[in-house]
Design an enzyme around this catalytic site. Structure first.
Site, PDB file in Angstrom:
ATOM      1  N   ASP A  23      57.731  23.442  41.732  1.00  0.00           N
ATOM      2  CA  ASP A  23      56.679  24.160  40.756  1.00  0.00           C
ATOM      3  C   ASP A  23      57.360  24.899  39.462  1.00  0.00           C
ATOM      4  O   ASP A  23      57.711  25.802  40.688  1.00  0.00           O
ATOM      5  CB  ASP A  23      55.454  24.513  40.602  1.00  0.00           C
ATOM      6  CG  ASP A  23      54.311  25.166  39.938  1.00  0.00           C
ATOM      7  OD1 ASP A  23      54.428  23.921  38.506  1.00  0.00           O
ATOM      8  OD2 ASP A  23      53.599  26.135  39.880  1.00  0.00           O
ATOM      9  N   GLU A  65      56.068  18.328  38.863  1.00  0.00           N
ATOM     10  CA  GLU A  65      55.259  17.509  38.049  1.00  0.00           C
ATOM     11  C   GLU A  65      56.149  17.767  36.925  1.00  0.00           C
ATOM     12  O   GLU A  65      56.404  18.268  36.069  1.00  0.00           O
ATOM     13  CB  GLU A  65      54.286  18.886  37.609  1.00  0.00           C
ATOM     14  CG  GLU A  65      53.321  18.910  37.686  1.00  0.00           C
ATOM     15  CD  GLU A  65      51.703  20.262  37.504  1.00  0.00           C
ATOM     16  OE1 GLU A  65      51.021  19.456  37.332  1.00  0.00           O
ATOM     17  OE2 GLU A  65      52.761  20.678  37.161  1.00  0.00           O
ATOM     18  N   ASP A 123      50.598  29.769  42.255  1.00  0.00           N
ATOM     19  CA  ASP A 123      52.406  29.118  42.293  1.00  0.00           C
ATOM     20  C   ASP A 123      52.375  28.218  43.198  1.00  0.00           C
ATOM     21  O   ASP A 123      53.035  27.338  43.363  1.00  0.00           O
ATOM     22  CB  ASP A 123      53.058  29.417  41.680  1.00  0.00           C
ATOM     23  CG  ASP A 123      52.833  30.745  39.977  1.00  0.00           C
ATOM     24  OD1 ASP A 123      51.854  29.977  39.253  1.00  0.00           O
ATOM     25  OD2 ASP A 123      53.537  31.752  39.549  1.00  0.00           O
TER      26      ASP A 123
END
Length: 353
Positions: free
Chosen positions: A167, A251, A333
């Site tokens: 991420d 992502e 996160d």
């Protein structure tokens, strides 16, 4: 001779683009690259200086124009623009008939001759196109495409234990699903005060003067330094992630839309997530690793990675939260990185491999 080649390729590119636009406006049909190439001998008779330039480099400019139109029709954005001589970055290609001598550290280019060079490393294979370019700071580079004949590594198997969820963020550049956080170096922020000083000096110099050229070169050098620092950091990190894992889950981000947020635009541009993902993709392809992509609307941040509870009230300012269902304390996160890995391994949420 280098700048003569740069100018000739730029001239041919603009000439070809102008002809394509004109023929489409009059006939409703664009002229092909091969028709433009047949017009080159007549164009050379009008401009004698073009005879001093490698003919294949000129044809390469028309090939670049054709590729620009192909990308435009495929991606539906970015109509080809006319090239400007004021652009500090210029280049031309040499498809063949060049010689690289590793013993004398010289390269022989058609119509130019032998040129001294600092050769990066030796190579073995079939030589393809060589591209000569100049940077904004006046450094000349030549990159040579080589077909080494090696077959691509077959795709390796992966499971939940050999897949890493990543991420990306602003405070921390990357957060991994194993709990590791990689600091964001923020090279632009470190140099922005010095950049402002140099930019003010440039704005005060008289246009066309030597002092303005010196100030312009100083601004270009600090931009180049930031680019090199960022590129070095991302290359090392992407190489490490690809070597340590069989698959990497990412992502999909709408970076272009995120840059419209003027409060975060500078930090997002400084992080340069798009180039980092590009480096991950080509390194993974080279080593037979897999890149998994999930959709940009997957709620990876708001879902508890332990029990699946959906926290609707989570805001951007909440950096950690406690799941009211199972009571586990989540770092925002790290929880998102774990969920990205989970979503990627679920075929329903997978949008690309």
């Amino acid at each position: 001779m280098f700048f003569q080649h740069f100018g000739a390729c730029r001239f041919i590119y603009n000439w070809g683009l102008e002809n394509k636009i004109r023929t489409y406006e009059t006939d409703g049909k664009s002229i092909s690259r091969f028709a433009l190439q047949k017009m080159l001998p007549d164009l050379k008779s009008e401009h004698d200086w073009m005879k001093d330039v490698n003919s294949q480099s000129i044809q390469g400019a028309l090939l670049n124009l054709e590729n620009a139109f192909t990308r435009f029709f495929r991606e539906k954005k970015g109509f080809p623009k006319f090239k400007s001589r004021k652009n500090p970055v210029q280049s031309f290609s040499v498809p063949q008939h060049y010689i690289v001598n590793f013993d004398t550290h010289k390269i022989k280019l058609p119509k130019i001759g032998w040129v001294k060079a600092k050769l990066h490393r030796k190579y073995e294979g079939v030589e393809k196109t060589a591209t000569v370019s100049v940077t904004s700071t006046g450094k000349f580079f030549i990159s040579i495409l080589i077909d080494d004949g090696q077959e691509q590594h077959p795709a390796q198997c992966f499971d939940v234990n050999t897949t890493m969820g990543v991420d990306v963020g602003i405070k921390d550049f990357a957060i991994l699903s194993n709990g590791e956080k990689i600091d964001n170096p923020r090279y632009l922020k470190q140099s922005i005060l010095r950049m402002k000083v140099l930019q003010k000096r440039l704005s005060r110099k008289q246009k066309g003067s030597n002092n303005r050229n010196k100030a312009k070169n100083a601004v270009a050098k600090i931009h180049e330094k930031i680019h090199n620092q960022r590129s070095d950091f991302q290359h090392k990190l992407s190489f490490r992630l690809v070597c340590e894992n069989q698959a990497i889950a990412l992502e999909t981000l709408n970076v272009e839309g995120m840059l419209k947020n003027h409060k975060l635009a500078q930090h997002i541009a400084d992080a340069s997530w798009s180039s980092f993902v590009t480096q991950l993709e080509y390194k993974a392809q080279k080593q037979g690793k897999t890149i998994l992509r999930i959709g940009q609307f997957e709620p990876s941040t708001k879902i508890c990675s332990e029990c699946g509870y959906y926290n609707r009230d989570l805001t951007l300012s909440d950096r950690d939260w406690i799941c009211p269902d199972c009571g586990i304390h989540h770092d925002r996160d790290i929880n998102a990185a774990i969920n990205i890995r989970k979503f990627a391994l679920d075929r329903q949420n997978l949008i690309g491999i």
